[in-house]
Design a protein around this motif. Sequence first.
Motif, PDB file in Angstrom:
ATOM      1  N   GLY A 184       0.852  -1.189   0.000  1.00 49.14           N
ATOM      2  CA  GLY A 184       0.000   0.000   0.000  1.00 49.14           C
ATOM      3  C   GLY A 184       0.882   1.231   0.000  1.00 49.14           C
ATOM      4  O   GLY A 184       1.810   1.334   0.807  1.00 49.14           O
ATOM      5  N   VAL A 185       0.615   2.151  -0.905  1.00 46.85           N
ATOM      6  CA  VAL A 185       1.416   3.372  -1.024  1.00 46.85           C
ATOM      7  C   VAL A 185       0.480   4.558  -0.897  1.00 46.85           C
ATOM      8  O   VAL A 185      -0.454   4.705  -1.694  1.00 46.85           O
ATOM      9  CB  VAL A 185       2.158   3.427  -2.379  1.00 46.85           C
ATOM     10  N   ALA A 186       0.719   5.424   0.099  1.00 49.10           N
ATOM     11  CA  ALA A 186      -0.201   6.548   0.311  1.00 49.10           C
ATOM     12  C   ALA A 186       0.393   7.538   1.303  1.00 49.10           C
ATOM     13  O   ALA A 186       1.318   7.212   2.061  1.00 49.10           O
ATOM     14  CB  ALA A 186      -1.543   6.046   0.842  1.00 49.10           C
ATOM     15  N   GLN A 187      -0.148   8.751   1.280  1.00 47.87           N
ATOM     16  CA  GLN A 187       0.046   9.702   2.365  1.00 47.87           C
ATOM     17  C   GLN A 187      -0.997   9.306   3.405  1.00 47.87           C
ATOM     18  O   GLN A 187      -2.150   9.704   3.327  1.00 47.87           O
ATOM     19  CB  GLN A 187      -0.163  11.141   1.870  1.00 47.87           C
ATOM     20  N   LEU A 188      -0.589   8.478   4.360  1.00 48.58           N
ATOM     21  CA  LEU A 188      -1.496   7.684   5.177  1.00 48.58           C
ATOM     22  C   LEU A 188      -2.549   8.521   5.905  1.00 48.58           C
ATOM     23  O   LEU A 188      -2.228   9.391   6.713  1.00 48.58           O
ATOM     24  CB  LEU A 188      -0.693   6.864   6.186  1.00 48.58           C
ATOM     25  N   ALA A 189      -3.812   8.211   5.613  1.00 46.15           N
ATOM     26  CA  ALA A 189      -4.956   8.889   6.230  1.00 46.15           C
ATOM     27  C   ALA A 189      -6.016   7.849   6.570  1.00 46.15           C
ATOM     28  O   ALA A 189      -5.970   6.706   6.091  1.00 46.15           O
ATOM     29  CB  ALA A 189      -5.529   9.953   5.291  1.00 46.15           C
ATOM     30  N   SER A 190      -6.986   8.234   7.382  1.00 47.00           N
ATOM     31  CA  SER A 190      -7.976   7.268   7.868  1.00 47.00           C
ATOM     32  C   SER A 190      -8.769   6.648   6.728  1.00 47.00           C
ATOM     33  O   SER A 190      -9.157   5.478   6.794  1.00 47.00           O
ATOM     34  CB  SER A 190      -8.929   7.953   8.855  1.00 47.00           C
ATOM     35  N   TRP A 191      -9.029   7.423   5.661  1.00 46.96           N
ATOM     36  CA  TRP A 191      -9.874   6.901   4.576  1.00 46.96           C
ATOM     37  C   TRP A 191      -9.156   5.897   3.684  1.00 46.96           C
ATOM     38  O   TRP A 191      -9.771   5.305   2.814  1.00 46.96           O
ATOM     39  CB  TRP A 191     -10.450   8.038   3.734  1.00 46.96           C
ATOM     40  N   HIS A 192      -7.860   5.699   3.912  1.00 43.51           N
ATOM     41  CA  HIS A 192      -7.190   4.612   3.185  1.00 43.51           C
ATOM     42  C   HIS A 192      -7.574   3.254   3.779  1.00 43.51           C
ATOM     43  O   HIS A 192      -7.436   2.222   3.108  1.00 43.51           O
ATOM     44  CB  HIS A 192      -5.679   4.801   3.214  1.00 43.51           C
ATOM     45  N   GLY A 193      -8.033   3.245   5.028  1.00 40.24           N
ATOM     46  CA  GLY A 193      -8.588   2.027   5.616  1.00 40.24           C
ATOM     47  C   GLY A 193      -7.587   0.909   5.827  1.00 40.24           C
ATOM     48  O   GLY A 193      -7.984  -0.263   5.924  1.00 40.24           O
ATOM     49  N   TYR A 194      -6.307   1.236   5.949  1.00 43.32           N
ATOM     50  CA  TYR A 194      -5.307   0.177   6.127  1.00 43.32           C
ATOM     51  C   TYR A 194      -5.438  -0.507   7.484  1.00 43.32           C
ATOM     52  O   TYR A 194      -4.966  -1.639   7.655  1.00 43.32           O
ATOM     53  CB  TYR A 194      -3.902   0.737   5.944  1.00 43.32           C
ATOM     54  N   ASP A 195      -6.087   0.156   8.433  1.00 44.31           N
ATOM     55  CA  ASP A 195      -6.344  -0.491   9.717  1.00 44.31           C
ATOM     56  C   ASP A 195      -7.243  -1.710   9.531  1.00 44.31           C
ATOM     57  O   ASP A 195      -7.101  -2.717  10.238  1.00 44.31           O
ATOM     58  CB  ASP A 195      -6.977   0.490  10.704  1.00 44.31           C
ATOM     59  N   ARG A 196      -8.178  -1.643   8.584  1.00 44.32           N
ATOM     60  CA  ARG A 196      -9.047  -2.790   8.292  1.00 44.32           C
ATOM     61  C   ARG A 196      -8.209  -3.977   7.840  1.00 44.32           C
ATOM     62  O   ARG A 196      -8.442  -5.118   8.271  1.00 44.32           O
ATOM     63  CB  ARG A 196     -10.040  -2.444   7.180  1.00 44.32           C
ATOM     64  N   LEU A 197      -7.246  -3.708   6.978  1.00 44.95           N
ATOM     65  CA  LEU A 197      -6.411  -4.777   6.450  1.00 44.95           C
ATOM     66  C   LEU A 197      -5.554  -5.391   7.553  1.00 44.95           C
ATOM     67  O   LEU A 197      -5.410  -6.622   7.642  1.00 44.95           O
ATOM     68  CB  LEU A 197      -5.524  -4.230   5.330  1.00 44.95           C
ATOM     69  N   ILE A 198      -5.003  -4.557   8.397  1.00 44.78           N
ATOM     70  CA  ILE A 198      -4.170  -5.062   9.510  1.00 44.78           C
ATOM     71  C   ILE A 198      -5.011  -5.918  10.450  1.00 44.78           C
ATOM     72  O   ILE A 198      -4.577  -7.002  10.889  1.00 44.78           O
ATOM     73  CB  ILE A 198      -3.521  -3.873  10.247  1.00 44.78           C
ATOM     74  N   ASN A 199      -6.225  -5.459  10.749  1.00 42.05           N
ATOM     75  CA  ASN A 199      -7.116  -6.271  11.593  1.00 42.05           C
ATOM     76  C   ASN A 199      -7.480  -7.583  10.919  1.00 42.05           C
ATOM     77  O   ASN A 199      -7.605  -8.627  11.585  1.00 42.05           O
ATOM     78  CB  ASN A 199      -8.387  -5.480  11.924  1.00 42.05           C
ATOM     79  N   ALA A 200      -7.638  -7.570   9.604  1.00 39.91           N
ATOM     80  CA  ALA A 200      -7.935  -8.807   8.873  1.00 39.91           C
ATOM     81  C   ALA A 200      -6.768  -9.788   8.966  1.00 39.91           C
ATOM     82  O   ALA A 200      -6.982 -11.007   9.104  1.00 39.91           O
ATOM     83  CB  ALA A 200      -8.244  -8.492   7.413  1.00 39.91           C
TER      84      ALA A 200
END
Length: 357
Positions: A184-200
């Motif tokens: 995942g490549v981004a200027q990390l913000a809440s709407w990127h939703g990477y927390d969902r992926l980590i929880n998965a």
Amino acid sequence: MQKKIFSYFALVDRARSPGVARKIDNTVLAAAHLGLVSKGNVFPTSRSGVIKFIVSLIKEDADIIMIRFSDLVFPVLFLVMVTHRVRGHVVIIDVPTPRIIGLKEIDATTKNKMKGLFRKIWSYCSGGWVLYPASLVIQYAAEGAWFSLGVSGKTLKIGNGIAIDDNIPLVKNVWPDDNLRLIGVAQLASWHGYDRLINALAVLKEKYGFDSVQLTLVGDGDELQKLKRLVENLGLRDQVSFTGMLRGDELDRAFCGAHIGISSLGLYRKGLNEASDLKTREYIARGLPVIGVGKDPDFEENSPFRFVVSNDDSVESLVELLYSLKGRELPCKESVRRFAEENLSLVGKLSMILGLR
């Protein structure tokens, strides 16, 4: 016959938004590829940068002027755009994010509440009228009714484009592999939703004993420390790595062994169910299929190049998808790249915008 002149104007912090700056530079190159004399005018978002931006725009004499929308300055540009139209210039407004969604981004990114409130009131008061002088308005997702008032008839909704050339190398992955490698490549913000992926990933490890997924997150941003804490708390340090901001060869190396790119997984946090984000296009151009949410105008519903999961806080669909991928055939990188060349080319998109095809 004298060539027409194309000039792009934008207020962008190149250090904080390298992907946006790169898209603007590539748009200028695409215009040159289409036979136009093209130039880019990118100014920093500082006070002095805004002043230079406005003065330079007033003096511009190009046949076609494309301006990246900015909620703060556009009311000031109204008469400038009217003047350009009277002089016979084509004025195209590039709206990167629906303005109705921009209001939610203000809430998420502006720490000073009074400043955020002022920006929202300013944006609401601007409504659709600030775009009335435009020849054409470009949108990449559906706009709200208030901000579309009076301009819907000259609005073109189109998917984002990307420059596809040797500067974007194909990945060198091998599949099947012992590990599924995500990036995942981004200027990390809440709407990127990477927390969902980590929880998965945590659920996969705990429920199925499946820990053969490696995730690399590239970028900085407001969510970085929160994501690092989440990884630490879930005991996933062996599966999730953070590289910080990468460019050039370092970014190419981070992509090299990846199998799938991760698009924004939190569009619902901005009230969106449709987006045309640049990161998806870069992944595809590099030969990576993607995981995303909601709709993207350039992909069919069951596209083999875009896996879609639920657009909400749940992780079940992510868990099911990732678990199923371990025995699943992925599209080869050459076919993914070919799809990008045929459907996501910035030259093709700009040609449509300018009415050249």
